[in-house]
Design an enzyme around this catalytic site. Sequence first.
Site, PDB file in Angstrom:
ATOM      1  CG  ASP A   1      -2.022  -0.898   1.248  1.00  0.00           C
ATOM      2  OD1 ASP A   1      -2.046  -1.785   0.379  1.00  0.00           O
ATOM      3  OD2 ASP A   1      -2.895  -0.753   2.121  1.00  0.00           O
ATOM      4  CG  ASP A   2       0.105   3.826   2.213  1.00  0.00           C
ATOM      5  OD1 ASP A   2      -1.066   3.620   1.831  1.00  0.00           O
ATOM      6  OD2 ASP A   2       0.417   3.881   3.413  1.00  0.00           O
TER       7      ASP A   2
ATOM      8  CG  HIS B   1      -3.831   7.262   2.593  1.00  0.00           C
ATOM      9  ND1 HIS B   1      -4.121   7.243   3.932  1.00  0.00           N
ATOM     10  CD2 HIS B   1      -3.386   6.015   2.305  1.00  0.00           C
ATOM     11  CE1 HIS B   1      -3.841   6.041   4.425  1.00  0.00           C
ATOM     12  NE2 HIS B   1      -3.399   5.281   3.455  1.00  0.00           N
TER      13      HIS B   1
ATOM     14  CG  HIS C   1       2.214   0.080   4.494  1.00  0.00           C
ATOM     15  ND1 HIS C   1       2.026  -0.875   5.467  1.00  0.00           N
ATOM     16  CD2 HIS C   1       1.035   0.738   4.370  1.00  0.00           C
ATOM     17  CE1 HIS C   1       0.781  -0.783   5.927  1.00  0.00           C
ATOM     18  NE2 HIS C   1       0.165   0.182   5.282  1.00  0.00           N
TER      19      HIS C   1
HETATM   20 NI    NI Z   1      -2.649   3.287   3.286  1.00  0.00          NI
END
Ligand code: NI
Length: 288
Positions: free
Chosen positions: A96-97, A154, A240
Amino acid sequence: MYKKLVAAMLALSVALCAACQPIDMLEEALSATGTETVDVTPAVTPSPSPEAVQTPGDAQLSAQPTQTQESVTPSPDAPVTPAYGADEKLVALTFDDGPYKNVTPRILDVIEQYADQGVHATFFVLGLQVAQYPEIVARAASLGCEIGNHTYHHKNLTKLSAEEMQSEVEDLSDMIRELTDSSPKLVRPPYGARNDEVYANVPYPLILWDIDTLDWSTHDTASTVEAALKCEDGDIILMHDVHEDTAAAAEQIIPRLLEMGFRLVTVSELFEAKGMPLEAGHAYRRAR
Ligand code: NI
């Protein structure tokens, strides 16, 4: 779009994951007690009413026989999904991210190194990051990885209007479509936060996780590796790709899982192989 980009630049260098932590922890606490694969309960409600919870069986029973949305139609350019044997152990690594320099490319290097074993992962990207590193997204897609939508900025979707929610998701889907010639099929809501309004306004399956490696909290390669290796067939593992120690962990996790007999597949491949249709309006933690 310019307004978004300016806001993006301001917000970007702030540690995104630091902002995730309180709800990620809540999410982890909830998932530790929940056994449902599919639920439609708000993330912030610790004790859902029984009738609000759907079991995987319910989801399959309620599956619509026809799907007309473009997002669920395989693109002719999409990588061919390999066939998996009924007795094979499958797991989905999700990041993620990102994408993020010095991190995502290292993870893609390992995926490429083991390409002959069909290694794929899913990257739930942010619009802010895609704007900075579009070439990394294109490379991930070219390696057969799945690009999922983690929204543009986000933000917690449960705190947005329907219009804002749709723009957070669709602005990024447009970017992904341009870069990969393929429409994203999955959304991972930031913080795992969701409620009835999110289910009503985000027309994608919501993909959660059942193993949180806590990489965002520990920044410790060894503990991230240890958490990931506890996976079982059908699991979705959360990491992440914004931390270098996560890249280091992926460099160990991928060969170790292969040695343990797992096939590393995308989230869509995982559910397809398990015969579990993914539907908008539902959230999924694992494929079993
Ligand atoms: Ni996130």
